[in-house]
Design an enzyme around this catalytic site. Sequence first.
Site, short mmCIF file in Angstrom:
data_model
loop_
_atom_site.label_atom_id
_atom_site.label_comp_id
_atom_site.label_asym_id
_atom_site.label_seq_id
_atom_site.Cartn_x
_atom_site.Cartn_y
_atom_site.Cartn_z
N GLY A 255 0.87 -1.17 0.00
CA GLY A 255 0.00 0.00 0.00
C GLY A 255 0.90 1.20 0.00
O GLY A 255 1.78 1.31 -0.84
N GLU A 256 0.71 2.08 0.96
CA GLU A 256 1.55 3.27 1.07
C GLU A 256 2.09 3.30 2.51
O GLU A 256 1.33 3.51 3.45
CB GLU A 256 0.72 4.51 0.72
CG GLU A 256 1.44 5.82 0.91
CD GLU A 256 2.84 5.84 0.28
OE1 GLU A 256 2.97 5.50 -0.90
OE2 GLU A 256 3.80 6.17 1.00
N SER A 257 3.40 3.09 2.62
CA SER A 257 3.97 2.92 3.96
C SER A 257 3.79 4.15 4.84
O SER A 257 3.59 4.02 6.05
CB SER A 257 5.45 2.54 3.85
OG SER A 257 6.16 3.53 3.13
N CYS B 255 6.17 -5.33 0.21
CA CYS B 255 6.26 -3.99 -0.38
C CYS B 255 6.19 -2.92 0.72
O CYS B 255 7.14 -2.80 1.49
CB CYS B 255 5.18 -3.85 -1.44
SG CYS B 255 5.64 -2.69 -2.71
N ARG C 285 12.68 3.37 -0.32
CA ARG C 285 11.33 3.41 -0.89
C ARG C 285 11.37 3.78 -2.37
O ARG C 285 12.26 4.49 -2.82
CB ARG C 285 10.46 4.46 -0.17
CG ARG C 285 10.11 4.10 1.25
CD ARG C 285 9.32 5.23 1.90
NE ARG C 285 8.04 5.44 1.25
CZ ARG C 285 7.59 6.62 0.84
NH1 ARG C 285 8.31 7.70 1.00
NH2 ARG C 285 6.41 6.72 0.27
N ILE D 297 5.39 -3.22 -7.77
CA ILE D 297 4.54 -2.03 -7.94
C ILE D 297 5.08 -0.93 -7.05
O ILE D 297 4.82 -0.91 -5.85
CB ILE D 297 3.07 -2.36 -7.60
CG1 ILE D 297 2.58 -3.55 -8.42
CG2 ILE D 297 2.19 -1.13 -7.83
CD1 ILE D 297 1.25 -4.11 -7.98
N ARG D 298 5.85 -0.03 -7.62
CA ARG D 298 6.51 1.03 -6.85
C ARG D 298 7.18 0.46 -5.58
O ARG D 298 7.04 0.97 -4.48
CB ARG D 298 5.51 2.14 -6.46
CG ARG D 298 5.22 3.07 -7.63
CD ARG D 298 4.76 4.45 -7.20
NE ARG D 298 3.83 4.45 -6.11
CZ ARG D 298 3.97 5.15 -5.00
NH1 ARG D 298 5.03 5.91 -4.83
NH2 ARG D 298 3.06 5.11 -4.05
N HIS E 213 4.81 -8.24 -4.83
CA HIS E 213 3.46 -8.69 -4.50
C HIS E 213 3.22 -10.10 -5.02
O HIS E 213 2.78 -10.26 -6.17
CB HIS E 213 2.44 -7.74 -5.12
CG HIS E 213 2.43 -6.39 -4.52
ND1 HIS E 213 1.62 -6.04 -3.47
CD2 HIS E 213 3.15 -5.30 -4.81
CE1 HIS E 213 1.83 -4.79 -3.13
NE2 HIS E 213 2.76 -4.30 -3.94
N GLU F 33 0.83 -11.97 -3.94
CA GLU F 33 -0.63 -12.19 -3.87
C GLU F 33 -1.33 -11.79 -5.16
O GLU F 33 -2.44 -12.23 -5.42
CB GLU F 33 -1.22 -11.45 -2.66
CG GLU F 33 -1.36 -9.94 -2.77
CD GLU F 33 -0.04 -9.18 -2.65
OE1 GLU F 33 1.02 -9.82 -2.45
OE2 GLU F 33 -0.07 -7.94 -2.77
N1 GLN Z 1 5.75 2.99 -2.66
C1 GLN Z 1 4.99 2.46 -1.57
C2 GLN Z 1 5.49 2.96 -0.23
O1 GLN Z 1 6.43 3.66 -0.14
C3 GLN Z 1 5.00 0.94 -1.57
C4 GLN Z 1 4.28 0.42 -2.78
C5 GLN Z 1 3.55 -0.87 -2.54
O2 GLN Z 1 3.35 -1.30 -1.41
N2 GLN Z 1 3.08 -1.47 -3.61
O3 GLN Z 1 4.92 2.63 0.76
#
Ligand code: GLN
Length: 205
Positions: free
Chosen positions: A57-59, A89, A118, A147-148, A184, A186
């Site tokens: 997600g977004e840390s 992630c 990150r 994914i990022r 990921h 999943e």
């Molecule tokens: N870029 C996101 C972060 O810094 C991580 C991306 C992800 O969990 N798919 O949290």
Amino acid sequence: MAGDPLSASKALRVGVLALQGDVREHATLLTGLGAEVRLVRRPEELALVDGLVIPGGESSVIDKLSRSFGMQEPVRAAITEGMPMLGTCAGLIMLADRLVDAIDGQESFGGLDVTVRRNAFGRQTESFEAQLDVPALGAEPVRVAFIRGPVVEAVGDAASVLASLDDGRVVAVEQGNLLGISFHPEITGETRFHERFLARVRAAA
Ligand code: GLN
């Protein structure tokens, strides 16, 4: 089913940290592996599980919400007590002791003796799928999505590397009952990381 890692025992009770991110995908995968899954947002919910998945997600958001939900200290205490955890992630970022390119004031739970950068692979549009050799999971390579995602820039003495990209960048690490991966599984239906996590939960429970 022969080879089913859970068939011999009663269902393991595991949580997915459900503050933000792809919670549902992990819950579905774990349920498919025979685990009893609880969504964890509060300390009293954490107390009811024997292992925890921290999703992607977004840390920075997971960090903020974990502090406003009073979850930072309980999760840190669970890590110290040896609760098995799988961070994917953003979840890997949350489990890292040291962060590079975090936003101002961003904190992690820590636990993995690693430095994680990150967004090491660029923007969302530069997401990619990859085939990775993960010797600890067997000869068959894993197919996973980046994914990022973050990259593990430095691995301390306490942690060990589970997988690297062809260019040598480390993308999966393990330390005791903590497992952290940049990508990921999943999303591509790869279940072996979750099975490894559940084996740890069974051993620890
Ligand atoms: N870029 C996101 C972060 O810094 C991580 C991306 C992800 O969990 N798919 O949290």
